[in-house]
Design a protein around this motif. Structure first.
Motif: not given
Length: 364
Positions: A1-4, A145-148, A225-227
């Motif tokens: 997800m993205l920061p503001e 999605t990997n973050h979630a 990991v995600v990157y």
């Protein structure tokens, strides 16, 4: 997800049309940091509020409205840890979902498709929010999605950091608070990599996200990991004959997950050095976490494999390369000083000489 205020398209983008210039920040923030929701787009093109509309170069099914963003609780733990994914039933809802399933099966059966099967609604929420299927939005969907999934897995394991990576679920001993917030890596990061220019990952990831009380080595490791996982998908798409159409015609080259992977390799070794010098108690705890170190090892090994495979598709190899990675970041990561940080923890790695005939061949 993205920061503001965070744009979705990664670091640097070079467009073939000379009059169009877009340089924005990189993909994602740790799941525990302040977030917002991207602006939906249902026109069949890709766009974000910080840049021009970019048309995809292949007719794809019009995406349906995304609906509410998926949420997760303990009832999702069993599904998210179910492997092999063949045991799970996947209901494909819409032509766009069928196409995403086909693309990920073909390009990333061991990572992207695993995430898609574990959290299909999450992937499709991102794709449908953006309104089209193209490399930037599909990779954003996989990355986020990997973050979630990681966040939910960590909650499933009582706060012990857990990661989904290349078809494996890896649970570690690391809990929030075991190590300092990862902004401390700035103490060891060379000044040249503290740029605040648009497109730099440093202001968002290190100065802002890394300063959050919720951040720690687990979150820094998660970004690596995600990157790294998404960089493998990126590579497969870029070199695939069947899915070249996912690259918008307007884009000449871009700094995406592969570029982020290299940046976070440098951030990781900088963190290890800074913590060893200034936070010896936390460093000692990290030394006593074999599962955490096994994630670092698995990710580092995978990152080096991806680096070997993507070179011919980078701008460092030829002007026709579409992927941008930082030669300077790689050179610094593989300096004797930083490689010694990996050696102290028993993390196997390639020698600096491994890149002398590729990335480090020509000064930029």
């Amino acid at each position: 997800m993205l920061p503001e205020g965070r744009p979705l398209w990664p670091g640097r983008v070079r467009f073939r049309r000379a009059m169009v210039v877009l340089a924005v920040a990189s993909f994602s923030a740790p799941y525990s940091i302040a977030q917002d929701t991207p602006t939906p787009n249902t026109t069949g093109t890709t766009s974000d509020r910080n840049g021009p509309i970019v048309s995809t170069s292949h007719p794809t099914p019009r995406t349906t409205p995304p609906g509410p963003k998926p949420s997760y609780d303990s009832s999702d733990c069993m599904r998210l840890t179910s492997l092999p994914i063949a045991k799970l039933q996947l209901e494909l809802d819409g032509e766009d979902m069928v196409l995403v399933d086909q693309i990920l099966k073909a390009t990333s059966p061991d990572h992207g498709h695993v995430l898609f099967t574990h959290a299909p609604k999450e992937v499709m929420w991102w794709v449908r929010t953006m309104g089209s299927i193209s490399i930037q939005w599909l990779l954003t969907a996989i990355h986020e999605t990997n973050h979630a999934v990681n966040s939910t897995l960590t909650n499933c394991n009582a706060g012990e950091a857990t990661y989904s990576f290349q078809g494996r679920i890896i649970k570690t001993e690391h809990k929030s608070g075991d190590t300092p917030r990862y902004a401390v890596l700035a103490d060891a990061l060379p000044p040249a990599f503290k740029s605040r220019q648009v497109g730099s990952r440093y202001p968002t990831y290190i100065e802002r996200n890394g300063a959050s009380p919720a951040s720690s080595f687990a979150h820094l490791l998660e970004e690596l990991v995600v990157y790294t996982g998404a960089a493998g998908v990126e590579l497969s798409i870029v070199r695939s004959k069947d899915y070249k159409w996912l690259l918008p015609r307007e884009i000449d080259a871009f700094d995406g997950n592969a570029g982020g992977m290299v940046d976070f390799m440098l951030y990781a070794v900088s963190y290890l050095k800074a913590v060893r010098i200034s936070h010896p108690d936390a460093y000692a705890r990290l030394q006593q976490q074999p599962n955490t170190l096994s994630v670092l090892q698995a990710t580092w090994t995978a990152a080096e494999g991806t680096l070997r495979a993507i070179y011919d598709y980078t701008r460092l190899a030829n002007l026709g390369g579409v992927l941008i990675v930082s030669r300077d970041a790689l050179l610094t990561t593989y300096s004797d000083d930083f490689l010694a940080e990996l050696d102290r923890l028993g993390i196997a790695h390639a020698p600096a000489g491994a890149w002398l005939t590729t990335y480090l061949r020509n000064p930029q």
